[in-house]
Design an enzyme around this catalytic site. Structure first.
Site, PDB file in Angstrom:
ATOM      1  N   LYS A 543     -12.081  -5.341   5.663  1.00  0.00           N
ATOM      2  CA  LYS A 543     -11.270  -6.506   5.315  1.00  0.00           C
ATOM      3  C   LYS A 543      -9.983  -6.451   6.124  1.00  0.00           C
ATOM      4  CE  LYS A 543      -8.960  -8.859   1.436  1.00  0.00           C
ATOM      5  NZ  LYS A 543      -8.383  -8.696   0.082  1.00  0.00           N
ATOM      6  N   HIS A 562      -4.258  -3.918  -8.611  1.00  0.00           N
ATOM      7  CA  HIS A 562      -5.697  -3.719  -8.824  1.00  0.00           C
ATOM      8  C   HIS A 562      -6.069  -2.295  -8.423  1.00  0.00           C
ATOM      9  CE1 HIS A 562      -5.424  -4.379  -4.503  1.00  0.00           C
ATOM     10  NE2 HIS A 562      -6.633  -3.857  -4.377  1.00  0.00           N
ATOM     11  N   ASP A 564      -9.468  -0.379  -6.482  1.00  0.00           N
ATOM     12  CA  ASP A 564     -10.569  -0.779  -5.607  1.00  0.00           C
ATOM     13  C   ASP A 564     -11.911  -0.503  -6.270  1.00  0.00           C
ATOM     14  OD1 ASP A 564      -8.753  -1.566  -3.726  1.00  0.00           O
ATOM     15  OD2 ASP A 564      -9.013   0.191  -2.432  1.00  0.00           O
ATOM     16  N   HIS A 618      -2.702  -0.226  -7.296  1.00  0.00           N
ATOM     17  CA  HIS A 618      -1.796  -0.544  -6.199  1.00  0.00           C
ATOM     18  C   HIS A 618      -1.687  -2.054  -6.026  1.00  0.00           C
ATOM     19  CE1 HIS A 618      -5.860  -0.349  -4.519  1.00  0.00           C
ATOM     20  NE2 HIS A 618      -5.458  -1.134  -3.537  1.00  0.00           N
TER      21      HIS A 618
END
Length: 676
Positions: A543, A562, A564, A618
């Site tokens: 990404k 969020h 991962d 993070h």
């Protein structure tokens, strides 16, 4: 006096054909008006008109040679006011004067001649000469007569509503509309470009070549009590846009910041109103449909007339509408809105707002999330940095990685074995892609009905409270070969594919080492975690996050907080700081280390380790002046793989903390915010 009062009483009980012009004649010697025209106190101009220093409605020079400046001025006025005046618009002064002259001459005709053009009571159209378009609340009336008729396109014109007297009426109106259409097309173009979309986007969304131009002449005769009545009640226009030619009598008022302000008269200017239809086509970055009303003119002044797309005092207003079948309208809107999702990128919004000190409300986070209020400003501990070329030996390296993964869930690695030139080329081709023209990037867009998350886009998942993140992205798989879909890999810059394939080759070696060290750190065989999260079928999803400069970085987020979903994430940042980590209930900035890789422990490693390793919470913040770009690669299990705590780590003292489930089911729940 008794006779006059008797006449007024008689007039107010007459049918629709009684005109305000006649009532004005009867009442001109009095200091009163019929009760039907007296507004409630909350609407009376004497009580509601702001009497302090008045902010001026924006005036825009349509001949401005700097097109970017012109676009920005129109965008700002439409967003902040919903109304503006334009000068040097290209319509000759003589054309406007003739328009005003023939309109005034019509209303000065004997009443029986005007009534020839009266709107029939049972007519389905609104065209014709009349006094009241719709019934108002509380049965109140407005101090105005009007003439409505279409002026474009030819197929919509009914000349029976066009006065034959004065003789030049038809020629004058046809000449005016010829000039007016050019102005309207330019306005739609600048409104579209101001939103960062193709120049014909808004015009097509509201009707294209089917647009109707409906002229209304508002005639507001002198009124003995202008403090009590209105020429037009408060409203927004139903049109797309309205273009209004006023006469010299003040009367238009605009509702701004909870006050009614007078609009200053500027000779030969056009007053532009943003209508409901443009507001409806722009939910993301809204142009405001302006709330307006008209006051009546005093008997001390001559009559006020207006010719325009909206009404005020005596105005000539032209309403630019799309009056095709509603199903067609909805179809266009649906098409436009779906296109807007793909076209109105944060990069475009950033270009629009760069000279401002504000951002659209959709990007302003709640106070509990705003970086300006939540970023820790004290002495913060540094995220662990680990040298993979550790002189202390293999055992020490395993210990350092295990400790960082348990205590932080994130660490940086240096001397990782990926050549500096490989990372620099990766950054270069990614940056070049986001600098391409918008239409080039859109070739790789992720569409709403795509089952894959791959592609160019703006928003991956629905957020709480409908807020948006200040970021665009490009997603695509880079490993293994069966998972790669090259239609999402940019062909420009030409070296993009070769660069990413070379990076993936080096990255796999690093990931294999990290998974081995993580396994050894738990006292397991070296391949235990890798096998548990996919083995050789582990998928590498790249990404590129593109965070353009933001005028209010204290209010927005590039990525909301969020963890991962991946097993681990390997991230290459650029030099603009932006990553933040939650540690001991504080949001701490991650220091930029040139050529380092940032390693995130993801949810799947937390699960297989039964919670011994921590998936890091993070977020990403943005910068006021500089563009931040990051290249995370999410190393994740194949969709059908069942992920659960490793049996070696589960016993009576340490029961399983997580349910085993297929990775695709885990992803679905997380993206849709379903508890699991």
């Amino acid at each position: 006096l008794k006779l006059i009062l008797s006449s007024i009483e008689q007039v107010t009980t007459m049918e629709v054909e009684t005109r305000v012009q006649a009532i004005a004649t009867l009442s001109k010697a009095l200091d009163t008006i019929p009760d039907a025209f007296i507004r409630p106190e909350k609407e009376q101009p004497a009580l509601t008109t702001f009497s302090g220093p008045v902010p001026e409605i924006p005036t825009i020079d349509f001949s401005e040679q700097d097109e970017e400046k012109l676009i920005q001025n129109i965008f700002n006025a439409s967003k902040d006011w919903g109304l503006f005046q334009i000068v040097n618009h290209g319509i000759p002064v003589e054309a406007i004067k003739k328009l005003q002259t023939v309109g005034r001459e019509f209303f000065e005709l004997p009443v029986e001649e005007k009534e020839v053009y009266a709107k029939p009571a049972d007519a389905e159209t609104i065209e014709g000469y009349g006094t009241k378009l719709q019934k108002e609340m509380e049965g109140k009336k407005t101090w105005v007569d009007y003439l409505f008729h279409n002026v474009w396109p030819p197929s919509r014109i009914n000349y029976k509503f066009w006065p034959k007297n004065p003789p030049s009426y038809r020629e004058t109106n046809e000449e005016y509309v010829t000039y007016l259409r050019e102005v309207v097309d330019k306005l739609f173009k600048y409104l579209s470009l101001g939103l960062g979309v193709e120049e014909n986007t808004i015009k097509e969304a509201v009707g294209g070549d089917d647009l109707e131009y409906l002229l209304k002449i508002n005639y507001y005769p002198p009124c003995p009590r202008p403090d009590l009545t209105l020429g037009v009640a408060p409203h927004t226009d139903m049109s797309s846009i309205t273009l209004l030619v006023p006469n010299e009598i003040p009367g238009l008022q605009v509702f701004k910041d909870d006050h009614w302000y007078d609009a200053k008269y500027i000779p030969n200017a056009l007053i532009i109103h943003i209508g409901d239809q443009i507001e409806r086509t722009q939910p993301s970055l809204r142009a405001r449909s302006i709330k307006i009303m008209s006051t009546a003119s005093s008997t001390k002044f001559p009559s006020n007339k207006s010719l325009a797309t909206r009404s005020r005092q005596i105005y000539w207003t032209v309403f630019v509408n799309d009056l095709v079948e509603e199903s067609q309208v909805q179809g266009r809107r649906k098409k436009f809105l779906s296109m807007e999702i793909e076209s109105l990128r944060v990069q475009a919004i950033a270009a629009i707002t760069k000279s401002q000190d504000t951002i659209p409300a959709e990007f302003i986070r709640s106070e509990k999330e705003q970086p300006g209020l939540t970023t820790f400003n004290g002495l913060a501990p540094d995220i662990p940095t680990i040298d993979l070329n550790n002189d202390q030996g293999h055992t020490d390296l395993v210990r350092l990685i295990a400790n960082a993964s348990q205590e932080w869930g994130i660490f940086q690695i240096i001397n990782h074995g990926i050549p500096i030139e490989v990372i620099q080329r990766l950054q270069s081709v990614g940056k070049e892609f986001f600098e391409l023209p918008q239409e080039e990037k859109e070739k790789y867009a992720n569409t709403p009905d795509d089952k894959s998350i791959e592609g160019y886009g703006t928003r991956l998942q629905k957020e709480i409270e409908g807020k948006k993140a200040w970021a665009d992205y490009l997603f695509h798989n880079i490993w293994p070969p069966p998972s790669i879909n090259y239609k999402y890999w940019p062909k420009n810059p030409p070296s993009y594919r070769e660069t990413n394939e070379n990076y993936a080759k080096h990255l796999k070696l690093v990931v294999n080492k990290l998974l081995m060290y993580l396994s050894l750190g738990l006292g397991l065989e070296g391949n235990a975690i890798k096998d548990a999260v996919g083995g050789e079928e582990l998928e590498y999803l790249l990404k590129i996050n593109y965070y353009p400069p933001c005028p209010r970085p204290d209010l927005a987020l590039g990525v909301v907080q969020h963890t991962d979903m991946s097993a681990i994430t390997v991230l290459v940042p650029n030099e603009v700081q932006g990553l933040q980590v939650l540690k001991d209930d504080q949001w701490i900035n991650a220091k930029y280390i040139p050529n380092a890789l940032i390693i995130h422990i993801g949810d799947q490693v937390e699960i297989v380790s039964n919670g011994k390793y921590k998936s890091v919470l993070h977020r990403a913040v943005v910068n006021k002046d500089r563009t931040r770009i990051s290249w995370p690669v999410f190393c994740s299990p194949p969709p059908e793989m069942v992920i659960g705590p490793l049996p070696q780590l589960v016993n009576e003292e340490n029961p399983a903390k997580y349910k085993s489930k297929k990775y695709k089911d885990y992803m679905y729940c997380k993206l849709n915010k379903i508890p699991q």
